[in-house]
Design a protein around this motif. Structure first.
Motif, short mmCIF file in Angstrom:
data_model
loop_
_atom_site.label_atom_id
_atom_site.label_comp_id
_atom_site.label_asym_id
_atom_site.label_seq_id
_atom_site.Cartn_x
_atom_site.Cartn_y
_atom_site.Cartn_z
N ASN A 142 4.59 15.21 -4.77
CA ASN A 142 4.17 14.16 -5.70
C ASN A 142 3.47 14.72 -6.93
OD1 ASN A 142 4.60 11.21 -4.53
ND2 ASN A 142 4.12 12.52 -2.78
N ALA A 165 -0.99 -0.48 1.50
CA ALA A 165 -1.04 -0.31 0.05
C ALA A 165 -2.23 -1.06 -0.55
CB ALA A 165 0.27 -0.78 -0.58
N LYS A 221 11.82 0.78 4.02
CA LYS A 221 12.65 -0.17 3.27
C LYS A 221 14.13 0.12 3.42
CE LYS A 221 9.00 -2.26 1.62
NZ LYS A 221 8.59 -3.58 2.18
N THR A 230 5.29 8.44 -3.37
CA THR A 230 6.16 8.26 -2.22
C THR A 230 5.67 9.19 -1.13
OG1 THR A 230 8.07 7.67 -3.57
CG2 THR A 230 8.51 8.43 -1.33
N ASP A 285 2.67 -2.82 3.77
CA ASP A 285 2.21 -3.67 2.67
C ASP A 285 0.68 -3.77 2.66
OD1 ASP A 285 4.82 -4.10 1.90
OD2 ASP A 285 5.02 -5.99 2.97
N TYR A 301 6.95 5.83 2.92
CA TYR A 301 6.41 4.57 2.42
C TYR A 301 5.88 4.81 1.02
CZ TYR A 301 1.73 6.36 3.74
OH TYR A 301 0.59 7.10 3.88
N ASN A 302 5.75 3.74 0.26
CA ASN A 302 5.36 3.85 -1.14
C ASN A 302 3.95 3.34 -1.38
OD1 ASN A 302 7.94 4.83 -1.97
ND2 ASN A 302 8.72 2.72 -2.00
N LEU A 303 3.25 4.04 -2.26
CA LEU A 303 2.00 3.55 -2.84
C LEU A 303 2.28 3.42 -4.34
CD1 LEU A 303 -0.51 5.80 -0.85
CD2 LEU A 303 -0.06 3.37 -0.49
N SER A 304 3.02 2.36 -4.68
CA SER A 304 3.60 2.23 -6.02
C SER A 304 2.54 2.12 -7.11
CB SER A 304 4.53 1.02 -6.08
OG SER A 304 3.88 -0.16 -5.66
N GLU A 305 1.36 1.61 -6.77
CA GLU A 305 0.30 1.51 -7.78
C GLU A 305 -0.09 2.87 -8.31
OE1 GLU A 305 -4.31 -0.14 -8.08
OE2 GLU A 305 -2.91 -1.07 -6.67
N GLY A 320 2.18 5.54 -8.11
CA GLY A 320 3.41 6.29 -8.33
C GLY A 320 3.71 7.29 -7.24
#
Length: 453
Positions: A343, A284, A198, A267, A281, A259-263, A265
């Protein structure tokens, strides 16, 4: 139309194959795989290669068109080997992939899930977060940059790409200008790679020889003139040559890729050269489905085989599992360990390197009993692993993530033979516009077929 029907090279297309080609039978009953044709169409074709059991061909004229045919968005579609399905409407691509995947399960594995899961898909364009472009120098000295052609190793020279991020696509001509300047000064670059998240985009140049100080100055000057002014992203140059891994070059000390796995929390930092999914995307969404299907209970001991840098391991740990991650590449194991601690779930995971393609019953027993198991192998599948499963080391639930329907079907058949019930499965359109099929399946141990295990 009657005259066309009388021709020996006019056929009705009844299916797609795993490469995205239309499948038909000619007047003699011989199977023909036709590039650019779709199910429900009538086409005339030109044979490009004839073999004993089948022919390969290109479409000449579409005589009756499918309602799901669209004009390809990319001007290189006919020649470039990067995409195979741009002539098919995106939602129809998913349906066709689902059909091909189901046919592979039945034909190769002779198995089928009790439940078909809804397909997972997202945006069809500009999704690819990493890519390798080949470099070719013509006899005239002109540099060509792009993907290889559909039926050869020749490079299709491109000025843009519809599946790369927009900010990467628009810089392709500038990168080619750099490569031309390097070639004119006698410096050979074999390929380049893009890695994008991003905030940061890395362009990695693989040199035939160690870059000289003169070449380094040339790279820095080009960067300052072309990429430094980018309004949408930070850019960074990495370099690589010989057997050495990619190394940060210019500018130094930028925050790295992630990259994020925001569900969950999370990174997930990574470096150029590490294996990551090319579509962040979709990744994820895939991880979220896998974790839901695992139905994790706190304290369960779960194996993550072919764990990479912890793409599934860390979400499992966040859900309370005791995770054991196994991966063949030591540098990815180190990355997974580091990601786990960064993490704040380091106490939940244990990782080690091992060759999972050499798994046997003794090795599998040495890992101990797992309540559940996630398997995410490369295209060759996990045959050695599933063949080695035996009582009392049979997880009660296995979630299998696959990037190859053929090896998934083969391995699914082994699991069913060992007493697992093929509960559910579905496709994931990780690679829109291409024929590649990602999928996920769930196998549940019933405990009534120990004699097979």
């Amino acid at each position: 139309m009657a005259n066309h029907k009388e021709s020996n090279n006019v056929v009705d297309i009844f299916s797609l194959d795993y490469e995205g080609r239309g499948v038909a039978r000619d007047h003699s009953g011989k199977t023909v795989f036709i590039k650019g044709a779709m199910p429900s169409e009538t086409v005339s074709f030109r044979v490009t290669q004839s073999k004993k059991q089948f022919d390969e061909a290109d479409v000449e004229i579409v005589l009756k068109s499918s309602g799901e045919r669209v004009l390809p968005k990319c001007c290189y579609f006919d020649t470039c080997g990067g995409c195979a399905l741009q002539h098919i409407e995106p939602s129809a691509q998913v349906a066709f992939k689902q059909r091909v995947w189901e046919e592979q399960l039945m034909r190769i594995g002779k198995v089928f899930p009790q439940q078909i899961l809804p397909p997972i898909y997202a945006v069809p364009w500009h999704y690819r977060d990493r890519a390798r472009l080949s470099v070719e120098i013509c006899s005239s000295g002109r540099v060509k940059l792009g993907f290889q052609a559909k039926r050869s190793r020749n490079v299709v020279d491109i000025a843009s790409c519809m599946i790369l991020p927009r900010h990467v696509s628009v810089q392709i001509p500038a990168v080619k200008t750099l490569l031309q300047a390097l070639a004119d000064s006698g410096v050979s670059v074999k390929f380049i790679e893009f890695y994008s998240d991003k905030k940061l985009t890395v362009v990695n140049l693989y040199f035939a020889e160690r870059p000289s100080e003169k070449t380094k100055k040339q790279l820095k000057k080009w960067f300052d003139e072309v990429l430094l002014s980018s309004k949408t992203q930070s850019w960074q140059i990495w370099t690589q040559y010989g057997k050495e891994g990619a190394k940060e070059f210019y500018p130094e000390s930028l925050p790295g890729l992630s990259y994020n796995l925001s569900e969950f929390g999370l990174t997930m930092p990574y470096r150029p050269g590490d294996f990551t999914q090319i579509n962040a995307d979709l990744n994820a969404l895939m991880v979220a489905r896998a974790i839901k299907l695992l139905d994790i209970r706190s304290g369960e001991r779960i194996a993550d085989l072919f764990c990479g840098l912890g793409n599934f391991s860390l979400p499992m740990a966040k859900c309370g599992a005791k995770v054991v991650g196994i991966e063949g590449a030591e540098h990815l194991v180190e990355r997974a360990r580091k990601n786990m601690y960064e993490n704040d779930c380091g106490e939940q995971g244990y990782f080690f390197a091992d060759d999972l393609f050499e798994t046997d019953r003794e090795k599998l027993a040495s890992w101990g009993f797992f309540d559940k198991m996630l398997i995410d192998p490369p295209r060759s599948g996990a045959y050695a692993v599933v063949k080695s499963l035996h009582y009392p080391y049979l997880p009660k639930l296995i979630v299998y993530v696959s990037c190859n329907p053929a090896t998934f079907a083969r391995d699914a058949a082994v699991l069913v033979e060992k007493g697992y019930v093929f509960k559910s499965a579905g496709v994931i359109n990780m690679f829109p516009q291409t024929a590649h099929i990602e999928s996920i399946g769930v196998f549940e141990w019933q405990g009534n077929s120990i004699r097979h295990a």
